[in-house]
Design a protein around this motif. Sequence first.
Motif, PDB file in Angstrom:
ATOM      1  N   HIS A   1       9.519  -2.242  35.955  1.00 36.23           N
ATOM      2  CA  HIS A   1      10.917  -1.859  35.683  1.00 36.23           C
ATOM      3  C   HIS A   1      11.849  -3.030  35.971  1.00 36.23           C
ATOM      4  N   LEU A   2      11.671  -3.665  37.108  1.00 38.83           N
ATOM      5  CA  LEU A   2      12.547  -4.769  37.498  1.00 38.83           C
ATOM      6  C   LEU A   2      12.393  -5.955  36.550  1.00 38.83           C
TER       7      LEU A   2
ATOM      8  N   SER B   1      13.041   6.468  36.023  1.00 43.85           N
ATOM      9  CA  SER B   1      13.988   7.024  36.984  1.00 43.85           C
ATOM     10  C   SER B   1      13.733   8.511  37.183  1.00 43.85           C
TER      11      SER B   1
ATOM     12  N   LEU C   1       6.006   3.818  44.145  1.00 42.26           N
ATOM     13  CA  LEU C   1       7.006   2.786  43.900  1.00 42.26           C
ATOM     14  C   LEU C   1       6.335   1.471  43.503  1.00 42.26           C
TER      15      LEU C   1
ATOM     16  N   TRP D   1      10.579   9.056  39.165  1.00 43.75           N
ATOM     17  CA  TRP D   1      10.811   8.733  40.567  1.00 43.75           C
ATOM     18  C   TRP D   1      11.457   9.938  41.273  1.00 43.75           C
TER      19      TRP D   1
ATOM     20  N   LEU E   1      17.068   2.808  40.576  1.00 42.27           N
ATOM     21  CA  LEU E   1      16.184   3.708  39.837  1.00 42.27           C
ATOM     22  C   LEU E   1      16.691   5.151  39.870  1.00 42.27           C
TER      23      LEU E   1
ATOM     24  N   TYR F   1       8.032   0.202  40.092  1.00 38.43           N
ATOM     25  CA  TYR F   1       9.191  -0.665  40.212  1.00 38.43           C
ATOM     26  C   TYR F   1       8.999  -2.098  39.698  1.00 38.43           C
TER      27      TYR F   1
END
Length: 363
Positions: free
Chosen positions: A85-86, A144, A78, A147, A124, A82
């Motif tokens: 991505h964020l 996604s 993560l 993940w 996600l 992440y």
Amino acid sequence: MIRYRFFEIWRFLAALLIMLYHFSHFAPPETQWVKDDLERLRPLLDLFFIISGFLIFTRYEREVKDVATYLTYLGKRLARLYPLHLFTLAYFVLVGLAVQVGWSNTGGNPDLFDWSALPTQLLLVHAWGFEDRLSFNFVSWSLSAEWFAYLMLPVILIAYRRAGLGGLGLLVLLSFAFLEALVASGVTPFRRWIDIDSWGAYRVFADFALGAFISVLAARSRLRIVSTLYPWIAVMATCVSMLIGMTVYVNIALIALAIFLAAVTEKNRPAVCAYPLFLRPAAIVSFGVYLWHPVVESLMFSLIWSRYLEGHSSGIFFGYVAVSMLITIIIAMLSFRFLENPVAGYFLSRLGGSRKNDRVPQG
């Protein structure tokens, strides 16, 4: 520890081709053949995912033993996925807000800004079948999906630990059979599983299972391959197979063969796979190139090209593409150094890890 430099190079080249494909949507009419030819290379996305499955299984097969080690592994993954991505999601949210209030009428297709999809994006899970189309940073469906595959690693580990290589092989067959059944059922809006994106979690899990299978085969192999020629022939044969329209399973089999040959070659003679050190800062940021290029596209093409430069010659367009690709690579390198690594290091330190001794794996 084997570095698998082949995989660094191949993933970087695949990221460049994907970026070129998306930028080519803005090409003058006389050069639309470029986009059409690159469209045939869609299975290169599966190269990404199969390699990821190979690396994750190789890295964590012995390390993930119980709930505690599983949660540590998820924290590392993560931390890798992440933050970027964020950050890129936030960019497209701001663009969408600017379009909505009338401050801008460019920056991307208005259909990208689907506010109802924002919760699944933040969680996600937007490639798990909750959405029927892509939104915001459209390429993030693959994050996604990965993940999901990370979360499902115990399924792969149990198959291997209970039934060995045969268990992994059966899991691969069942995973691809499930994909075929999913498409045939009409549940998804896709006619072929190779085109699945908003439901891509199940496609990527199948690729991960195949990557794990190849990892075990390569580790057990006694082949004495030491020449880089064989992996390169296999990957070139894969591209030719895609371009001439061979069936998807031929393409997947050739990708698997290329990855197997690359892994065996590097296991037998790691030094032969080395490449100049000064190229590594670019070669290791395929993830950043992949995730940043829609941002560059929205600025360089949806905004600047479409508003001020559209209609120029093909030569000018492809020169502009080359500059845009170079800008993307530079942004990805800066992002890796000043955004992704610091944030991931902070996240791991909060979990009790050591940034110095517990480098976030690239997976």
